[in-house]
Design a protein around this motif. Sequence first.
Motif, mmCIF file in Angstrom:
data_model
loop_
_atom_site.group_PDB
_atom_site.id
_atom_site.type_symbol
_atom_site.label_atom_id
_atom_site.label_comp_id
_atom_site.label_asym_id
_atom_site.label_seq_id
_atom_site.Cartn_x
_atom_site.Cartn_y
_atom_site.Cartn_z
ATOM 1 N N THR A 55 39.538 -115.020 27.842
ATOM 2 C CA THR A 55 40.796 -115.232 28.563
ATOM 3 C C THR A 55 41.988 -114.639 27.833
ATOM 4 O OG1 THR A 55 41.000 -117.424 27.571
ATOM 5 C CG2 THR A 55 39.980 -117.299 29.754
ATOM 6 N N VAL A 56 41.751 -113.913 26.757
ATOM 7 C CA VAL A 56 42.810 -113.209 26.033
ATOM 8 C C VAL A 56 42.358 -111.785 25.747
ATOM 9 C CG1 VAL A 56 43.813 -115.273 24.962
ATOM 10 C CG2 VAL A 56 41.997 -114.047 23.787
ATOM 11 N N ASP A 57 43.318 -110.898 25.628
ATOM 12 C CA ASP A 57 43.024 -109.489 25.358
ATOM 13 C C ASP A 57 43.007 -109.252 23.851
ATOM 14 O OD1 ASP A 57 42.593 -106.795 25.538
ATOM 15 O OD2 ASP A 57 44.605 -106.297 26.234
ATOM 16 N N VAL A 58 42.086 -109.929 23.176
ATOM 17 C CA VAL A 58 41.944 -109.817 21.730
ATOM 18 C C VAL A 58 40.465 -109.607 21.438
ATOM 19 C CG1 VAL A 58 42.188 -111.011 19.524
ATOM 20 C CG2 VAL A 58 43.893 -111.362 21.316
ATOM 21 N N PRO B 8 38.953 -115.051 20.089
ATOM 22 C CA PRO B 8 38.933 -116.333 19.377
ATOM 23 C C PRO B 8 37.994 -117.298 20.116
ATOM 24 C CG PRO B 8 41.180 -115.568 19.734
ATOM 25 C CD PRO B 8 40.285 -114.678 20.537
ATOM 26 N N ALA B 9 37.289 -118.135 19.397
ATOM 27 C CA ALA B 9 36.277 -119.026 19.979
ATOM 28 C C ALA B 9 36.814 -119.850 21.154
ATOM 29 C CB ALA B 9 35.704 -119.937 18.905
ATOM 30 N N ALA B 10 38.037 -120.326 21.073
ATOM 31 C CA ALA B 10 38.604 -121.172 22.128
ATOM 32 C C ALA B 10 38.825 -120.417 23.432
ATOM 33 C CB ALA B 10 39.917 -121.787 21.653
ATOM 34 N N ASP B 11 38.834 -119.089 23.383
ATOM 35 C CA ASP B 11 39.127 -118.278 24.558
ATOM 36 C C ASP B 11 37.901 -117.569 25.124
ATOM 37 O OD1 ASP B 11 42.027 -118.700 24.507
ATOM 38 O OD2 ASP B 11 41.914 -117.625 22.612
ATOM 39 N N VAL B 12 36.717 -117.882 24.615
ATOM 40 C CA VAL B 12 35.485 -117.221 25.044
ATOM 41 C C VAL B 12 34.920 -117.893 26.291
ATOM 42 C CG1 VAL B 12 33.085 -116.738 24.414
ATOM 43 C CG2 VAL B 12 34.902 -116.425 22.737
ATOM 44 N N TYR C 296 39.389 -110.890 30.446
ATOM 45 C CA TYR C 296 39.169 -109.608 29.789
ATOM 46 C C TYR C 296 37.688 -109.484 29.478
ATOM 47 C CZ TYR C 296 44.158 -109.811 29.635
ATOM 48 O OH TYR C 296 45.466 -109.909 30.015
ATOM 49 N N VAL C 297 37.109 -108.410 29.940
ATOM 50 C CA VAL C 297 35.689 -108.151 29.741
ATOM 51 C C VAL C 297 35.573 -106.999 28.763
ATOM 52 C CG1 VAL C 297 33.541 -107.461 30.857
ATOM 53 C CG2 VAL C 297 35.138 -108.983 32.053
ATOM 54 N N PHE C 298 34.872 -107.257 27.673
ATOM 55 C CA PHE C 298 34.668 -106.254 26.636
ATOM 56 C C PHE C 298 33.207 -105.835 26.666
ATOM 57 C CE2 PHE C 298 38.013 -109.115 25.143
ATOM 58 C CZ PHE C 298 39.039 -108.221 24.889
ATOM 59 N N LEU C 299 32.977 -104.564 26.840
ATOM 60 C CA LEU C 299 31.635 -104.008 26.752
ATOM 61 C C LEU C 299 31.578 -103.246 25.440
ATOM 62 C CD1 LEU C 299 28.961 -103.791 28.203
ATOM 63 C CD2 LEU C 299 29.799 -101.737 29.330
ATOM 64 N N VAL C 300 30.712 -103.687 24.557
ATOM 65 C CA VAL C 300 30.633 -103.120 23.213
ATOM 66 C C VAL C 300 29.348 -102.306 23.103
ATOM 67 C CG1 VAL C 300 30.709 -103.598 20.752
ATOM 68 C CG2 VAL C 300 31.791 -105.198 22.366
ATOM 69 N N TYR C 301 29.489 -100.986 23.034
ATOM 70 C CA TYR C 301 28.353 -100.086 22.870
ATOM 71 C C TYR C 301 28.112 -99.844 21.389
ATOM 72 C CZ TYR C 301 28.504 -98.622 27.781
ATOM 73 O OH TYR C 301 28.444 -98.596 29.144
ATOM 74 N N TYR D 277 37.999 -104.178 30.142
ATOM 75 C CA TYR D 277 38.307 -104.251 31.571
ATOM 76 C C TYR D 277 39.087 -105.536 31.813
ATOM 77 C CZ TYR D 277 34.430 -100.947 31.764
ATOM 78 O OH TYR D 277 33.588 -99.875 31.563
ATOM 79 N N MET D 278 40.028 -105.517 32.761
ATOM 80 C CA MET D 278 40.796 -106.706 33.079
ATOM 81 C C MET D 278 40.535 -107.124 34.516
ATOM 82 S SD MET D 278 44.736 -107.361 33.516
ATOM 83 C CE MET D 278 44.981 -108.658 34.664
ATOM 84 N N TYR D 279 40.284 -108.416 34.721
ATOM 85 C CA TYR D 279 40.052 -108.993 36.040
ATOM 86 C C TYR D 279 40.852 -110.279 36.149
ATOM 87 C CZ TYR D 279 35.941 -105.932 35.952
ATOM 88 O OH TYR D 279 35.109 -104.863 35.870
ATOM 89 N N THR D 280 40.685 -110.987 37.261
ATOM 90 C CA THR D 280 41.301 -112.309 37.449
ATOM 91 C C THR D 280 40.211 -113.297 37.798
ATOM 92 O OG1 THR D 280 43.342 -111.282 38.248
ATOM 93 C CG2 THR D 280 43.039 -113.604 38.761
#
Length: 83
Positions: free
Chosen positions: A27-30, A34-38, A62-67, A78-81
């Motif tokens: 829920t954060v663009d970091v 942080p664990a509280a925002d996962v 915020y969706v992070f795809l880590v290759y 990527y950002m969604y709602t």
Amino acid sequence: GATLASTQTFTWNPGAGVTGLELKVCTVDVAPCPAADVIYNGPLTAATSVTVSIPSNGVPVYVFLVYHENGVENWITYMYTEP
């Protein structure tokens, strides 16, 4: 950002040279989140999709795809709602 479904399937095509990937939903663009925002913190995998339960709060997600390629992590955001 499009609005996600309450149960959302994310799919990807890793391409040549990718040795694994991780999906992280926050829920954060970091990065890393942080664990509280996962919302979802996926393991390193060779899969090409995952289904995630998304809370219905209407906030940005915020969706992070880590290759992982040649020992390097490449992060795509990527950002969604939320629904």
